[in-house]
Write an enzyme that holds these catalytic residues in place. Sequence first.
Site, PDB file in Angstrom:
ATOM      1  N   ASP A 134       0.952  -0.986  -0.042  1.00  0.00           N
ATOM      2  CA  ASP A 134      -0.430  -0.357  -0.059  1.00  0.00           C
ATOM      3  C   ASP A 134       0.674   1.468  -0.127  1.00  0.00           C
ATOM      4  O   ASP A 134       0.162   2.204   0.669  1.00  0.00           O
ATOM      5  CB  ASP A 134      -0.878  -0.006   0.815  1.00  0.00           C
ATOM      6  CG  ASP A 134      -2.254  -0.706   0.733  1.00  0.00           C
ATOM      7  OD1 ASP A 134      -2.147  -1.713  -0.037  1.00  0.00           O
ATOM      8  OD2 ASP A 134      -2.865  -1.164   1.680  1.00  0.00           O
ATOM      9  N   ASP A 176      -0.254  -4.697  -3.533  1.00  0.00           N
ATOM     10  CA  ASP A 176      -1.932  -3.313  -3.728  1.00  0.00           C
ATOM     11  C   ASP A 176      -1.015  -2.027  -3.682  1.00  0.00           C
ATOM     12  O   ASP A 176      -1.484  -1.316  -2.812  1.00  0.00           O
ATOM     13  CB  ASP A 176      -2.339  -3.455  -2.776  1.00  0.00           C
ATOM     14  CG  ASP A 176      -3.072  -5.063  -3.383  1.00  0.00           C
ATOM     15  OD1 ASP A 176      -3.332  -5.828  -4.420  1.00  0.00           O
ATOM     16  OD2 ASP A 176      -4.140  -5.155  -2.077  1.00  0.00           O
TER      17      ASP A 176
END
Length: 296
Positions: A136, A157
Site C-alpha cells: 500500500d 496493492d
Amino acid sequence: MLITVSKEDKADFTRLQEAIDSIPVEYAEAVTIRIRPGIYEEKITIPASAPPILLLGEDSEKTILTWSDNAHTLGLDGEPLGTFRSGTLNVLAEAFTAENVTIRNASGPGTGQAVAAFVDADRAVFRRVRLLGDQDTLYTGKGKQYYSECYIEGDVDYIFGAATVVFDSCHLHNKRSRGYITAASTPEDAAFGYVFLDCKITGAEGVVDVYLGRPWRPYAHVAFIRTSVDGSITPEGWHNWGQPDREATSRYEEFGSFGAGAASGARVSWSRQLSAGEAVDYRIITILDGWHPEGY
C-alpha cells in the site's frame, strides 16, 4: 509566499510540518516550500484548508521525507492506526504539487499496510518523486491526480484507491514475487481509473508472478498504454481477488505493451487489448476531463 526548510538550521524552519503549520489560516495565495537536501523524519499532513502548495525539493535522491507507521502501529488513542492513518505524507488539500523529493514509509516488508503517500485530494501533482514502501505504498483517494516521471515501488496493492490518475512516464518496481501492482476501486460512473502512459515495469532479482492488478471494488479500471513490461509480470496479467463476479465489471486494458512480460496472447480472457483507434482516446486532457496538470 516562499518558505524554506533545511536540516542545517539555515532556513525559515528545520521541520517541514512546522513550515506547513506556519501558513496563516485562510491564506489563499500559492505557497512554495523549498526543501533543502536532508532526511526529514516526520509524519506530514497538508490540511484540507491549505492553499495551493508546491513542495519543492532540490534532488529526489537526497531530499527524503520518511516515517514508519503501519496499520498495526498504535495511535495516541491506544488503537491501531489502520491503513488510512499510516501515511508518511498525507495530502488533504486541493491543488497540491510535490517535486524532486522522496516519500518513504520505512515500516519494512511483512509489517502489513504501510502508506508512504496518502493523497485524498483533487488536482494533486507529483513530478520526479520517489515513492518507497512495501504494501500500500500510494493511496489515491479521490479526484484527479497526475504523476510524472515518478518512481513507485512496493509488493502488494502498492497503488490503490478510487481516484482518476494519470501515471506519465513512471517507473514501477516490484519488490516481491506473487504481488500486485494496482488495487483500483474506480467508481462505476467514472470513465477512467488508473491510466499508465509510456511507463516501465521492473522487478527485483528473482521476482516473478506479479499481477498488474486486482479489483479492490467492482468496476475497477486500469489501462497500461505503451508500457515496457519485464519478466516479473505473470503471463495472465490480472487477478480477480478470488471473486469471479468482478470479472464481469472490471475494466482491465492494455495497448502496445512490450518486453518479456507483455504476453498479450496469454492474458486472462476478461481483460482487453485495445485497438489503435481506441488507444487514441487515452490522452491526458481527456482522461483528466479537461484539467491540464502542467498549470500546477
